[in-house]
Scaffold this active site. Structure first.
Site, PDB file in Angstrom:
ATOM      1  N   ALA A 149       8.589 -10.297   8.842  1.00  0.00           N
ATOM      2  CA  ALA A 149       7.696 -11.015   9.615  1.00  0.00           C
ATOM      3  C   ALA A 149       8.789 -11.866   9.519  1.00  0.00           C
ATOM      4  CB  ALA A 149       7.023 -11.697   8.344  1.00  0.00           C
ATOM      5  N   ILE A 200      11.115 -10.223  16.361  1.00  0.00           N
ATOM      6  CA  ILE A 200       9.677  -9.898  17.003  1.00  0.00           C
ATOM      7  C   ILE A 200       8.751 -10.762  16.047  1.00  0.00           C
ATOM      8  CG2 ILE A 200       8.594  -8.295  16.863  1.00  0.00           C
ATOM      9  CD1 ILE A 200      10.851  -6.092  17.600  1.00  0.00           C
ATOM     10  N   GLY A 229       9.048  -0.808  13.943  1.00  0.00           N
ATOM     11  CA  GLY A 229      10.053  -0.833  13.427  1.00  0.00           C
ATOM     12  C   GLY A 229      10.838   0.971  13.685  1.00  0.00           C
ATOM     13  N   GLN A 277       6.191   2.406   1.882  1.00  0.00           N
ATOM     14  CA  GLN A 277       5.283   1.023   2.099  1.00  0.00           C
ATOM     15  C   GLN A 277       3.733   2.517   2.618  1.00  0.00           C
ATOM     16  OE1 GLN A 277       6.941  -1.001   5.745  1.00  0.00           O
ATOM     17  NE2 GLN A 277       7.864  -1.706   4.377  1.00  0.00           N
ATOM     18  N   ARG A 311      20.246   0.141  12.489  1.00  0.00           N
ATOM     19  CA  ARG A 311      21.986   0.992  12.624  1.00  0.00           C
ATOM     20  C   ARG A 311      22.747   0.276  12.210  1.00  0.00           C
ATOM     21  NH1 ARG A 311      22.160   6.096  15.868  1.00  0.00           N
ATOM     22  NH2 ARG A 311      23.803   7.411  14.894  1.00  0.00           N
ATOM     23  N   HIS A 370       9.210   7.369  21.233  1.00  0.00           N
ATOM     24  CA  HIS A 370       9.928   6.132  21.542  1.00  0.00           C
ATOM     25  C   HIS A 370      11.336   6.034  21.477  1.00  0.00           C
ATOM     26  CE1 HIS A 370      10.638   1.730  22.173  1.00  0.00           C
ATOM     27  NE2 HIS A 370      11.453   1.844  21.618  1.00  0.00           N
ATOM     28  N   ARG A 387       6.895  -1.469  30.411  1.00  0.00           N
ATOM     29  CA  ARG A 387       7.979  -1.433  30.839  1.00  0.00           C
ATOM     30  C   ARG A 387       8.060  -0.417  32.444  1.00  0.00           C
ATOM     31  NH1 ARG A 387      12.133  -0.004  25.878  1.00  0.00           N
ATOM     32  NH2 ARG A 387      12.457  -2.587  25.530  1.00  0.00           N
ATOM     33  N   ASP A 420       7.014   1.219  26.346  1.00  0.00           N
ATOM     34  CA  ASP A 420       7.431   1.321  27.489  1.00  0.00           C
ATOM     35  C   ASP A 420       6.785   1.698  28.965  1.00  0.00           C
ATOM     36  OD1 ASP A 420      10.094   2.943  26.326  1.00  0.00           O
ATOM     37  OD2 ASP A 420       7.953   3.915  24.524  1.00  0.00           O
TER      38      ASP A 420
HETATM   39  P1  NAX Z   1      14.806  -7.598  12.686  1.00  0.00           P
HETATM   40  O1  NAX Z   1      16.649  -7.107  12.282  1.00  0.00           O
HETATM   41  O2  NAX Z   1      15.518  -9.275  14.016  1.00  0.00           O
HETATM   42  O3  NAX Z   1      14.257  -8.354  11.788  1.00  0.00           O
HETATM   43  C1  NAX Z   1      13.450  -6.893  11.118  1.00  0.00           C
HETATM   44  C2  NAX Z   1      13.048  -7.865   9.681  1.00  0.00           C
HETATM   45  O4  NAX Z   1      12.817  -7.029   8.995  1.00  0.00           O
HETATM   46  C3  NAX Z   1      13.888  -8.236   9.068  1.00  0.00           C
HETATM   47  O5  NAX Z   1      14.284  -9.587   8.588  1.00  0.00           O
HETATM   48  C4  NAX Z   1      14.716  -7.460   7.589  1.00  0.00           C
HETATM   49  O6  NAX Z   1      14.772  -8.047   6.677  1.00  0.00           O
HETATM   50  C5  NAX Z   1      13.067  -7.486   7.740  1.00  0.00           C
HETATM   51  N1  NAX Z   1      12.733  -5.521   7.018  1.00  0.00           N
HETATM   52  C6  NAX Z   1      13.409  -4.619   6.832  1.00  0.00           C
HETATM   53  N2  NAX Z   1      13.295  -3.763   5.649  1.00  0.00           N
HETATM   54  C7  NAX Z   1      12.551  -3.782   5.452  1.00  0.00           C
HETATM   55  C8  NAX Z   1      11.417  -3.727   4.698  1.00  0.00           C
HETATM   56  N3  NAX Z   1      11.593  -2.212   3.528  1.00  0.00           N
HETATM   57  N4  NAX Z   1      10.407  -4.542   4.091  1.00  0.00           N
HETATM   58  C9  NAX Z   1      10.034  -5.143   5.183  1.00  0.00           C
HETATM   59  N5  NAX Z   1      10.627  -6.104   5.291  1.00  0.00           N
HETATM   60  C10 NAX Z   1      12.450  -5.376   5.748  1.00  0.00           C
HETATM   61  O7  NAX Z   1      15.045  -6.593  13.925  1.00  0.00           O
HETATM   62  P2  NAX Z   1      13.769  -7.340  15.065  1.00  0.00           P
HETATM   63  O8  NAX Z   1      14.413  -7.169  16.380  1.00  0.00           O
HETATM   64  O9  NAX Z   1      13.391  -7.913  14.762  1.00  0.00           O
HETATM   65  O10 NAX Z   1      13.177  -5.420  15.572  1.00  0.00           O
HETATM   66  C11 NAX Z   1      12.796  -4.975  14.387  1.00  0.00           C
HETATM   67  C12 NAX Z   1      12.385  -3.388  14.403  1.00  0.00           C
HETATM   68  O11 NAX Z   1      11.428  -3.181  16.191  1.00  0.00           O
HETATM   69  C13 NAX Z   1      13.930  -2.454  15.033  1.00  0.00           C
HETATM   70  O12 NAX Z   1      14.115  -1.424  13.780  1.00  0.00           O
HETATM   71  C14 NAX Z   1      13.472  -1.840  15.871  1.00  0.00           C
HETATM   72  O13 NAX Z   1      14.478  -1.278  16.391  1.00  0.00           O
HETATM   73  C15 NAX Z   1      12.533  -1.990  16.442  1.00  0.00           C
HETATM   74  N6  NAX Z   1      11.742  -2.403  18.155  1.00  0.00           N
HETATM   75  C16 NAX Z   1      10.973  -1.275  18.426  1.00  0.00           C
HETATM   76  C17 NAX Z   1      10.455  -0.963  19.522  1.00  0.00           C
HETATM   77  C18 NAX Z   1       9.122  -0.252  19.714  1.00  0.00           C
HETATM   78  O14 NAX Z   1       9.333  -0.355  21.315  1.00  0.00           O
HETATM   79  N7  NAX Z   1       8.962   0.815  18.954  1.00  0.00           N
HETATM   80  C19 NAX Z   1      10.952  -2.583  20.408  1.00  0.00           C
HETATM   81  C20 NAX Z   1      11.855  -3.285  19.620  1.00  0.00           C
HETATM   82  C21 NAX Z   1      12.959  -2.837  18.778  1.00  0.00           C
HETATM   83  O15 NAX Z   1      13.839  -2.221  19.235  1.00  0.00           O
END
Ligand code: NAX
Length: 328
Positions: free
Chosen positions: A12, A16, A132, A114, A94, A189, A164, A161
């Site tokens: 949160a 995103i 994620g 989860q 990564r 994805h 887009r 996707d």
């Molecule tokens: P950020 O790194 O800005 O934010 C992720 C947040 O999740 C961090 O604040 C972190 O502390 C928290 N987090 C990590 N592990 C956790 C857990 N076990 N429980 C609760 N919180 C946890 O990443 P953001 O840009 O917000 O992207 C989030 C995810 O979306 C990434 O895995 C990214 O690859 C994925 N995406 C997926 C997309 C899709 O189309 N399916 C597109 C956008 C994005 O790339």
């Protein structure tokens, strides 16, 4: 007035999350007459929890009329309590020198925990969207970790996707987005996903005939959609966030409120359609009604499409094999 719905969001305090939470609280996802309670999960890390508090301060400062409550959590067992919708956004990114296998394993761990927590405490009708990455495999793991919840409640986000692809196609033919129907994205994805407009219509005319440019389809359209995430990082220095949040809103809104017969794309556990092994979380064309999605059946898949679907399926099976020992 409607009873509030509980929306759990993980990650949160991330990028995103920062685009997503305000729109949920504004009623963009569940409707302008639907109060919501936000249950926000972040890792226990002090910095992450503090950042989460900051985001919550800003949400407070919006004075959203639909926001009926908001809580911060570091434990999925409390964050997912009675959740009607769970948006699993947080994942392990990564890191430098991290192998693909390590990434898969780190995320498998998160989504096992989860999934179990959802199984234990969420509403029995909870609608789960995994954002994620690797989203399809993470959704699969969460689903497998929640044997007491219906498998169909677990979905992965292919909607970015899909959106887009819509825009690339609309721009190519110079028509509005709303003129396009029956577009879909098959598979994982990842850059292997297949954005298919062979069934699509534009202003009720076959899209394929209107585009009539095979070289563009193969050499421009598919690579542009497939590599869009990388192109955004290259341009912005950060990965897609607002567009990803928008896609998550679109996905859940359509799932809950229905598409009125229109197609969209969702990553969902396969029922065996189109030769995709049952249970595989795969992008499919769907319609939604009364809170349920339905795969569009009986489409004719041409040779090129089949080749692309096989490719993205193969990648997904490899991901799944990589975590097999963890999910059984
Ligand atoms: P950020 O790194 O800005 O934010 C992720 C947040 O999740 C961090 O604040 C972190 O502390 C928290 N987090 C990590 N592990 C956790 C857990 N076990 N429980 C609760 N919180 C946890 O990443 P953001 O840009 O917000 O992207 C989030 C995810 O979306 C990434 O895995 C990214 O690859 C994925 N995406 C997926 C997309 C899709 O189309 N399916 C597109 C956008 C994005 O790339």
């Amino acid at each position: 007035a409607k009873a509030p719905m509980r929306v759990a969001v993980t990650g949160a305090a991330g990028q995103i999350g920062y685009s997503l939470l305000f729109r949920i609280a504004n009623g963009d996802m569940l409707g302008k007459d639907q109060p919501v309670i936000l249950q926000l999960l972040e890792i226990p890390d002090e910095k992450a929890q503090k950042a989460l508090k900051g985001v919550m301060m800003e949400i407070d400062d919006c004075a959203f009329p639909l926001l009926a409550g908001m809580t911060a959590h570091s434990d999925p067992m409390t964050a997912f309590k009675d959740a009607d919708v769970a948006l699993l956004v947080g994942a392990r990114p990564r890191g430098p020198g991290m192998e693909r296998k390590d990434l898969l394993e780190a995320n498998a761990q998160i989504f096992t925990v989860q999934g179990k927590a959802l199984d234990a405490v969420a509403s029995r009708n909870v609608k789960v969207l995994v954002v994620g990455n690797p989203a399809n495999t993470n959704a699969y793991i969460a689903m497998k970790s929640a044997p007491n919840l219906p498998a169909k409640n677990f979905t992965a986000m292919l909607r970015l996707d899909h959106n887009r692809a819509l825009t690339q196609l609309a721009q190519k033919v110079g028509k509005p987005i709303t003129s396009i129907e029956k577009l879909c994205v098959w598979g994982n994805h990842s850059p292997t996903m297949y954005a298919d407009f062979t069934h699509a219509t534009i202003d009720d005319q076959p899209a394929k005939a209107l585009v009539n440019d095979e070289a563009w389809t193969k050499d421009v359209y598919l690579p542009t959609v497939g590599k869009r995430g990388a192109a955004i990082i290259e341009a912005r220095g950060l990965s897609s966030a607002a567009s990803a949040a928008n896609a998550a809103i679109d996905h859940v809104r359509d799932w809950v409120l229905g598409t009125n017969g229109k197609w969209t794309t969702m990553g969902i556990p396969s029922d065996g359609s189109y030769g995709i092994p049952e249970g595989t979380v795969f992008g499919f064309p769907v319609t939604t009604e009364n809170g349920e999605y339905k795969i569009i059946k009986g489409l004719e898949i041409d040779a090129f499409s089949q080749e692309r679907i096989n490719l993205t399926l193969k990648e997904l099976m490899e991901e799944r094999d990589g975590v097999k020992h963890l999910v059984g």
